[in-house]
Enzyme design. Structure first.
Site, short mmCIF file in Angstrom:
data_model
loop_
_atom_site.label_atom_id
_atom_site.label_comp_id
_atom_site.label_asym_id
_atom_site.label_seq_id
_atom_site.Cartn_x
_atom_site.Cartn_y
_atom_site.Cartn_z
N GLN A 161 -50.96 -33.53 -22.52
CA GLN A 161 -52.22 -33.46 -23.27
C GLN A 161 -52.31 -32.26 -24.21
O GLN A 161 -53.40 -31.78 -24.50
CB GLN A 161 -53.40 -33.42 -22.30
CG GLN A 161 -53.34 -34.56 -21.31
CD GLN A 161 -54.61 -34.69 -20.51
OE1 GLN A 161 -55.69 -34.51 -21.02
NE2 GLN A 161 -54.48 -35.02 -19.25
N THR A 162 -51.18 -31.76 -24.66
CA THR A 162 -51.20 -30.64 -25.60
C THR A 162 -50.21 -30.91 -26.74
O THR A 162 -49.13 -31.44 -26.51
CB THR A 162 -50.82 -29.33 -24.87
OG1 THR A 162 -51.75 -29.14 -23.80
CG2 THR A 162 -50.90 -28.13 -25.79
N TRP A 168 -37.11 -27.38 -26.24
CA TRP A 168 -36.84 -27.97 -24.92
C TRP A 168 -35.82 -29.11 -25.00
O TRP A 168 -35.40 -29.63 -23.96
CB TRP A 168 -38.12 -28.44 -24.24
CG TRP A 168 -39.05 -29.19 -25.14
CD1 TRP A 168 -39.07 -30.52 -25.37
CD2 TRP A 168 -40.10 -28.62 -25.94
NE1 TRP A 168 -40.06 -30.83 -26.26
CE2 TRP A 168 -40.72 -29.68 -26.63
CE3 TRP A 168 -40.58 -27.31 -26.14
CZ2 TRP A 168 -41.79 -29.48 -27.52
CZ3 TRP A 168 -41.63 -27.12 -27.02
CH2 TRP A 168 -42.23 -28.20 -27.69
N ASP A 227 -44.47 -42.27 -20.88
CA ASP A 227 -45.74 -41.59 -21.15
C ASP A 227 -46.57 -42.49 -22.07
O ASP A 227 -46.20 -43.65 -22.32
CB ASP A 227 -45.49 -40.19 -21.76
CG ASP A 227 -44.92 -40.26 -23.16
OD1 ASP A 227 -44.55 -41.37 -23.62
OD2 ASP A 227 -44.85 -39.21 -23.82
N CYS A 256 -40.83 -48.11 -40.06
CA CYS A 256 -40.34 -48.14 -38.68
C CYS A 256 -38.95 -48.78 -38.56
O CYS A 256 -38.72 -49.89 -39.05
CB CYS A 256 -41.33 -48.91 -37.81
SG CYS A 256 -40.81 -48.95 -36.08
N TYR A 291 -44.38 -40.19 -14.68
CA TYR A 291 -43.76 -39.85 -15.97
C TYR A 291 -42.94 -38.56 -15.85
O TYR A 291 -41.76 -38.51 -16.23
CB TYR A 291 -44.80 -39.69 -17.10
CG TYR A 291 -44.18 -38.92 -18.23
CD1 TYR A 291 -43.21 -39.53 -19.03
CD2 TYR A 291 -44.45 -37.56 -18.43
CE1 TYR A 291 -42.55 -38.81 -20.02
CE2 TYR A 291 -43.80 -36.84 -19.40
CZ TYR A 291 -42.85 -37.46 -20.20
OH TYR A 291 -42.17 -36.75 -21.15
N GLU A 304 -42.45 -29.95 -19.85
CA GLU A 304 -43.17 -31.18 -19.52
C GLU A 304 -44.59 -30.88 -19.04
O GLU A 304 -45.52 -31.60 -19.38
CB GLU A 304 -42.41 -32.01 -18.48
CG GLU A 304 -41.14 -32.66 -19.02
CD GLU A 304 -41.41 -33.60 -20.19
OE1 GLU A 304 -42.53 -34.15 -20.30
OE2 GLU A 304 -40.50 -33.77 -21.02
N CYS A 318 -44.89 -44.89 -34.55
CA CYS A 318 -45.75 -45.88 -33.88
C CYS A 318 -46.94 -45.15 -33.26
O CYS A 318 -47.15 -45.17 -32.05
CB CYS A 318 -44.94 -46.64 -32.83
SG CYS A 318 -45.82 -48.09 -32.22
N LEU A 378 -53.82 -22.33 -23.59
CA LEU A 378 -53.21 -23.68 -23.60
C LEU A 378 -54.16 -24.74 -23.01
O LEU A 378 -54.00 -25.92 -23.26
CB LEU A 378 -51.92 -23.69 -22.77
CG LEU A 378 -50.58 -23.66 -23.50
CD1 LEU A 378 -49.45 -23.83 -22.51
CD2 LEU A 378 -50.49 -24.73 -24.57
N GLY A 379 -55.11 -24.27 -22.19
CA GLY A 379 -56.07 -25.20 -21.61
C GLY A 379 -55.52 -25.96 -20.41
O GLY A 379 -54.36 -25.80 -20.04
#
Ligand code: SF4
Length: 242
Positions: free
Chosen positions: A53-54, A35, A149, A216, A131, A48, A206, A91-92
């Site tokens: 959450q995946t 993507w 996000d 970092c 977001y 997106e 992070c 995928l839920g």
């Protein structure tokens, strides 16, 4: 008297150094994700929705299959709900598939099967929050807008505010969005890279539980990282002993 000024990074030199270091790191460390190779608004939108959450590895598996079956907004809009659910199966969080489908129907139904480029318009569509509106505007249209996000909020908090332990209250969210807006470069292409890079830093370095401060790129500028010298060394010793 109440303060009304918009929070910004107070020292422009610090903000510039942060962006410079971040983008240099991004150039050598960014993951090659499908993507990130497109500016097609529909493809960006699908990624997106899937990424909410995946895990990235799971999305990388489903993303090409979904796009093969529903290559554009119009095809998705015309598809039966059952077919969309089937393509999402595994995928839920199926509310995302339902929202994506209704979004396609609402946009294609107007006779203009495309997505707006303005976050203020995007946010009116089903399943799109602040977001995702910023992400589509930046990643598809290269608009110089923030996209905050969880990863981005964590990085900005740790670097500029000094801690990420506090819960994100409404006011804290507002402060973080304002800081993000003051950091995003004005040039759209650079803003695209900046938004991708902050997210990547939050995903790879992070991280939530044990940030990898010694590796970092922005550590010299980070309020949290500077004070974590001893902790980070201890954590490294611990992880090596496992
Ligand atoms: S120095 Fe540590 S806390 Fe600061 S941004 Fe980097 S990984 Fe996060």
């Amino acid at each position: 008297m109440a303060r009304t000024s918009t929070p910004r990074v107070r020292k422009p030199a610090r903000a510039q150094a942060f962006t410079r270091k971040l983008l240099a790191w991004w150039a050598r460390a960014a993951r090659d994700l499908p993507w990130r190779k497109t500016r097609d608004p529909y493809r960006v939108l699908v990624s997106e929705f899937m990424l909410q959450q995946t895990q990235v590895s799971r999305v990388a598996e489903y993303y090409p299959r979904f796009l093969e079956r529903f290559p554009d907004l119009r095809t998705l809009a015309r598809a039966p709900a059952r077919a969309v659910r089937e393509a999402w199966d595994g995928l839920g969080y199926y509310a995302r598939a339902r929202n994506l489908h209704s979004l396609a129907k609402s946009v294609a139904g107007d006779g203009v099967p495309t997505l707006p480029d303005d976050p203020a318009e995007l946010i009116k569509l089903p399943g799109i929050g602040p977001y995702t509106a910023g992400a589509v505007a930046s990643f598809a249209y290269e608009k110089p807008v923030p996209a905050v996000d969880t990863n981005v909020a964590r990085v900005i908090t740790r670097v500029f505010l000094g801690s990420s332990r506090q819960r994100l209250s409404g006011n804290r969210q507002r402060i973080i969005w304002s800081l993000a807006a003051s950091l995003v470069p004005k040039n759209g292409k650079r803003a695209w890279k900046f938004n991708q890079a902050v997210m990547e830093l939050g995903a790879l370095i992070c991280v939530a539980r044990k940030p990898r401060c010694p590796e970092c790129p922005v550590r010299p500028l980070c309020r949290t990282g500077k004070s974590r010298r001893t902790d980070a060394a201890g954590e490294n010793r611990l992880s090596k002993s496992r």
